[in-house]
Motif scaffolding. Structure first.
Motif, short mmCIF file in Angstrom:
data_model
loop_
_atom_site.label_atom_id
_atom_site.label_comp_id
_atom_site.label_asym_id
_atom_site.label_seq_id
_atom_site.Cartn_x
_atom_site.Cartn_y
_atom_site.Cartn_z
N ASN A 287 -9.96 0.46 5.70
CA ASN A 287 -9.07 1.35 6.47
C ASN A 287 -8.09 2.10 5.59
N LEU A 288 -7.81 1.57 4.40
CA LEU A 288 -6.93 2.29 3.49
C LEU A 288 -7.72 3.03 2.41
N THR B 30 1.66 4.28 1.11
CA THR B 30 1.34 5.21 2.19
C THR B 30 2.63 5.88 2.66
N MET C 70 3.04 0.49 12.19
CA MET C 70 3.73 0.05 10.97
C MET C 70 5.24 0.03 11.19
N PHE D 169 7.21 -2.93 9.53
CA PHE D 169 8.21 -2.65 8.49
C PHE D 169 9.64 -2.85 8.98
N HIS E 272 0.87 -1.18 0.00
CA HIS E 272 0.00 0.00 0.00
C HIS E 272 0.91 1.24 0.00
N ASP F 44 2.32 -7.57 -0.42
CA ASP F 44 1.25 -7.46 0.58
C ASP F 44 0.02 -8.03 -0.12
N GLU G 202 3.93 5.51 5.49
CA GLU G 202 4.71 4.52 6.25
C GLU G 202 5.51 3.65 5.29
N THR G 203 4.86 3.24 4.21
CA THR G 203 5.56 2.43 3.20
C THR G 203 6.72 3.24 2.60
N ASP H 68 -6.38 6.52 6.42
CA ASP H 68 -4.95 6.51 6.09
C ASP H 68 -4.26 5.18 6.39
N GLY H 69 -5.03 4.14 6.71
CA GLY H 69 -4.40 2.86 7.08
C GLY H 69 -3.91 2.91 8.51
N HIS H 70 -3.10 1.92 8.85
CA HIS H 70 -2.62 1.85 10.23
C HIS H 70 -1.69 3.01 10.55
N1 ADE Z 1 -1.53 -1.71 5.81
C1 ADE Z 1 -2.37 -1.19 6.70
N2 ADE Z 1 -2.04 0.08 7.00
C2 ADE Z 1 -0.94 0.37 6.28
C3 ADE Z 1 -0.13 1.52 6.17
N3 ADE Z 1 -0.38 2.62 6.87
N4 ADE Z 1 0.90 1.47 5.31
C4 ADE Z 1 1.14 0.35 4.60
N5 ADE Z 1 0.43 -0.76 4.67
C5 ADE Z 1 -0.61 -0.76 5.51
#
Ligand code: ADE
Length: 417
Positions: A339-340, A53, A351, A355, A51, A125, A55-56, A344-346
């Motif tokens: 949630n994504l 994001t 994360m 990660f 995803h 993922d 965080e990624t 904004d996802g987790h």
């Molecule tokens: N999966 C769930 N939330 C995420 C995030 N914030 N970034 C990447 N993968 C996710």
């Protein structure tokens, strides 16, 4: 550099998001510093399907600073943050192929774009890249030394491939890390799913009847947070042990066919197919809000929903109204990972651990490629302990340790009554 993002002009906004997330990713930061110093991943050409994001983005930067050549594509058509994708291209020179809302054809073309670079490692993922390496990109599979997998759904698929003898490369199941599924799946999915429902519908959770299908780690997280917001939570399960656990955790447990007649919200988080099926849709209460927090958009029978509806219209961003004539049903995030799709996802703090695990898994494959067989591997538990220790340290939390005598006692059988 080849890339495909919505608008590179969004980079400035994306960079701020990436830097904001970085503040809550102290474990990944330590790994990044170490990778940078040691050039741990020099020689790795890594295609990642995650995803897209903020965080990624921090994970991608970590891998790149470790010496890897990285290419990123989205793991879901609705989960991309376009500003983050733009910044990855413009500020970090990371070829990124992801546009929020892309159609299926574009989604797959993006996957092909990263595989066309001929990676020697992949990161998934949902197992899409591994899937392609075993089908359309079969010819390239011998170039790949291994892959890593983030999510429960992907791990289930990979284990099925392994069992049938179809898996041709080693894969590290990052989801098996305790520091992944106990935290990301539970606290991450719990918070971000309820957040997505609140943002998209602005409905009051307190006093609502909130049905959660599936009482795995993700389901537990969603149930816990919905209860915390004041909902009456009903759990639907097929596994008797999990169902019993839900009962003892204080939830009502019943079949979905009954639960859906009372539900204001139904969230499916099982990883299975057509959990919310035609027969349930027919019995659903007027105004029910449906969402899915599993990986693939298959938990809610969308074709049946479309067939039953006389009219479909978008009533709020990410909320579609299915008008049956006799009642209305609302689907959030097009039935994709809510949630994504609708939030904004987790959060970055959770994360951080997932990660950190991904980074360590990429390193593990690079350093152990020669010994690894085409199987699904879990990382050694010492890596979990290291990640947890660093996370505690980053929070300024110290813990106790055993004395020599206590360790001896635990490892012996002679001392008793
Ligand atoms: N999966 C769930 N939330 C995420 C995030 N914030 N970034 C990447 N993968 C996710």
């Amino acid at each position: 550099m080849k890339f495909d993002v919505k608008d590179v002009g969004l980079a400035k906004e994306g960079k701020k998001l990436i830097e904001w997330a970085a503040k809550d990713m102290p474990v990944l930061r330590l790994i990044r510093e170490q990778f940078k110093k040691e050039k741990t991943l020099k020689g790795v050409k890594l295609a990642a399907c995650l995803h897209v994001t903020s965080e990624t983005a921090n994970l991608m930067i970590t891998l790149k600073e470790g010496g890897a050549d990285v290419y990123l594509t989205a793991s879901n058509p609705l989960s991309t943050n376009d500003a983050v994708a733009a910044s990855l291209v413009k500020d970090y020179d990371i070829p990124t192929f992801a546009i929020k809302g892309e159609d299926n054809k574009t989604y797959y073309n993006h996957l092909y774009s990263v595989l066309d670079t001929h990676p020697n490692q992949t990161m998934d993922d949902g197992a899409d890249l591994v899937g392609l390496l075993h089908t359309k990109y079969k010819k390239q599979i011998s170039e790949v030394i291994g892959s890593t997998e983030e999510t429960t759904t992907g791990v289930i698929r990979l284990k099925a491939m392994e069992e049938k003898g179809d898996l041709k490369i080693p894969v590290v199941a990052v989801n098996d890390n305790l520091t992944k599924h106990l935290f990301d799946n539970r606290y991450g999915t719990g918070q971000s799913t309820v957040d997505a429902l609140m943002r998209s519908t602005n409905k009051l959770i307190a006093g609502s009847t909130f049905v959660v299908c599936g009482y795995g780690w993700c389901g537990r997280g969603v149930a816990m947070r919905a209860r915390g917001m004041g909902a009456q939570v009903i759990i639907c399960e097929v596994d008797p042990v999990k169902a019993l656990e839900a009962v003892m955790d204080g939830y009502l447990v019943m079949p979905l066919e009954k639960a859906i007649t009372q539900a204001d919200f139904v969230v499916s988080v099982t990883g299975g197919k057509h959990i919310v099926d035609e027969k349930h849709l027919k019995k659903a209460k007027n105004g029910v809000i449906l969402a899915q927090a599993g990986h693939f958009d298959i938990e809610i029978n969308k074709p049946a929903l479309k067939n039953l509806a006389k009219k479909v219209r978008r009533v709020r961003p990410m909320v579609d109204e299915y008008d049956f004539g006799t009642k209305k049903i609302y689907l959030v995030g097009e039935g994709r990972l809510v949630n994504l799709a609708a939030a904004d996802g987790h959060p970055a703090s959770v994360m951080d651990m997932s990660f950190a695990g991904q980074s360590m898994a990429a390193k593990y494959i690079w350093e152990h490629a020669k010994e690894l067989e085409p199987k699904v591997y879990s990382l050694p538990s010492s890596i979990d302990a290291d990640i947890a220790r660093l996370k505690l340290e980053s929070k300024g939390i110290a813990i106790d340790s055993l004395t020599k005598d206590q360790k001896k006692y635990l490892n012996s059988w002679e001392e008793g009554t």
